[in-house]
Design an enzyme around this catalytic site. Structure first.
Site, short mmCIF file in Angstrom:
data_model
loop_
_atom_site.label_atom_id
_atom_site.label_comp_id
_atom_site.label_asym_id
_atom_site.label_seq_id
_atom_site.Cartn_x
_atom_site.Cartn_y
_atom_site.Cartn_z
N GLU A 26 11.76 26.98 -10.38
CA GLU A 26 11.13 27.34 -11.66
C GLU A 26 11.25 28.83 -11.93
OE1 GLU A 26 7.20 28.36 -12.21
OE2 GLU A 26 6.49 27.67 -10.26
N LYS A 160 -2.82 26.05 -5.83
CA LYS A 160 -3.54 27.32 -5.73
C LYS A 160 -5.03 27.10 -5.59
CE LYS A 160 -1.21 31.17 -6.39
NZ LYS A 160 -0.18 31.42 -7.39
N1 PSU Z 1 0.83 28.39 -9.50
C1 PSU Z 1 1.27 29.44 -8.79
N2 PSU Z 1 2.10 30.36 -9.33
C2 PSU Z 1 2.57 30.20 -10.59
C3 PSU Z 1 2.16 29.05 -11.32
C4 PSU Z 1 1.29 28.19 -10.75
O1 PSU Z 1 0.89 29.56 -7.65
O2 PSU Z 1 3.33 31.05 -11.07
C5 PSU Z 1 2.79 28.77 -12.64
C6 PSU Z 1 3.74 27.56 -12.46
O3 PSU Z 1 4.90 27.77 -13.25
C7 PSU Z 1 2.93 26.41 -13.00
C8 PSU Z 1 2.17 27.09 -14.10
O4 PSU Z 1 3.70 25.34 -13.47
O5 PSU Z 1 1.81 28.37 -13.57
C9 PSU Z 1 0.93 26.34 -14.48
O6 PSU Z 1 0.36 26.94 -15.58
P1 PSU Z 1 -0.83 26.18 -16.36
O7 PSU Z 1 -1.97 26.19 -15.39
O8 PSU Z 1 -1.05 27.02 -17.58
O9 PSU Z 1 -0.29 24.82 -16.66
#
Ligand code: PSU
Ligand code: MN
Length: 306
Positions: A26, A160
């Site tokens: 990604e 996370k």
């Molecule tokens: N978790 C991480 N680092 C990140 C992300 C998530 O540890 O950079 C990024 C990933 O690309 C994930 C996105 O798909 O954040 C999720 O964002 P949201 O919670 O807005 O869906």
């Protein structure tokens, strides 16, 4: 058929044509997850880790309305250095394509691109999930809905710890998404090897994972699989140490009223500040470890199909 808006790099196209293993990566972690220049350095190291594991890396991003699967050195650099690019998930990927925009792809959007390109394995740091306080904010990442519908194996260091991990596991279960602990019984908490929550399934061998994945396909079960790989022990920050940092960062976000797509990036950058950069070292180590495991799984899938 690959849609017209999707371009495979020559290297990825050749690997796909020859039936060699490919691992999708990604790009939101580069634009919104890590600061420059550590993001560029990490992106290069992750691609190298995939290559060391015998697979071809395919970093996904949208440039001027084209979904690119596999970025050359110049594209990777441009993406890592540009601030303010769109963070693209399932909801806005098509809009960015239609309007000729540039953006990075989240786990959800990268899974969509991977499926279109015929790539079954994808390595990330951590997936998005159910945020703390979701019972009032309703903030649940589109990554979970994507895992429910798109057939890609996502290698992640659990989720996370900024999230509510117990609720995240519940939603994964509701959607019928297999959550597999890689050589662990405990769901990893990103910077920490263990969250204290049991992982629903455990596998210790890539061949078992491949058999499991193929039976899911044979049974017509749609959706992906989350392979939860704990951060290497030497890079770990234990849960108890992270908890106070996370609680503080979450409380600050709430008091300022950060919402929607901004929540995850803002929390991540605040945690880097609050740990004095230590969380970055851990973040890099776990992404590299996930990339190596993804390459191994991609290789095992290919030998099984022969
Ligand atoms: N978790 C991480 N680092 C990140 C992300 C998530 O540890 O950079 C990024 C990933 O690309 C994930 C996105 O798909 O954040 C999720 O964002 P949201 O919670 O807005 O869906
Ligand atoms: Mn969200």
């Amino acid at each position: 058929m690959v849609p017209a808006s999707l371009t495979l790099s020559p290297e990825v196209a050749a690997a796909r044509a020859d039936g060699r293993p490919v691992v999708a990566l990604e790009s939101t972690v580069l634009t919104h997850g890590l600061p420059f220049p550590q993001n560029l350095d990490t992106a290069r190291a992750v691609e190298a880790a995939v290559r060391d594991g015998g697979a071809v890396p395919a970093t996904v991003a949208v440039f001027d309305g084209r979904i690119r699967v596999g970025l050359d050195a110049a594209a990777l650099e441009r993406l890592a250095q540009t601030s303010g690019v769109m963070k693209l998930s399932r909801a806005d990927l098509a809009c960015a394509v239609a309007l000729g925009r540039t953006g990075s792809t989240t786990v959800a959007a990268t899974m969509i691109a991977a499926r279109l390109a015929g790539i079954e394995v994808f390595a990330t740091g951590g997936i998005g999930g159910v945020h703390r306080g979701a019972e009032t904010s309703f903030d649940i990442s589109a990554d979970l809905g994507e895992l429910a519908r798109t057939p890609v194996i996502v290698v992640s260091a659990g989720a996370k710890a900024i999230l509510d991990l117990a609720k995240t596991l519940e939603v994964l279960e509701t959607h019928g998404i297999p959550v597999v602990g890689w050589r662990t019984d405990d769901f990893p908490a990103f910077w920490s090897r263990a969250s204290g929550l049991p992982v629903p399934l455990r596998l210790d061998d890539a061949a078992d994972l491949v058999r499991f994945w193929r039976v899911r396909r044979d049974l017509g079960l749609e959706g992906g699989l989350l392979l939860a790989n704990p951060v290497p022990a030497e890079a770990e920050i234990p849960c108890v140490e992270m908890e106070s940092v996370i609680a503080r960062a979450v409380a600050e976000m709430e008091s300022v009223g950060v919402r929607a797509k901004d929540v995850t990036p803002r929390l991540l950058s605040r945690i880097v500040e609050l740990t004095g950069g230590r969380s970055l070292t851990t973040n890099r180590a776990l992404i590299l470890s996930n990339a190596r495991l993804a390459a191994e799984v991609a290789g095992a899938l290919i030998s099984r199909d022969r």
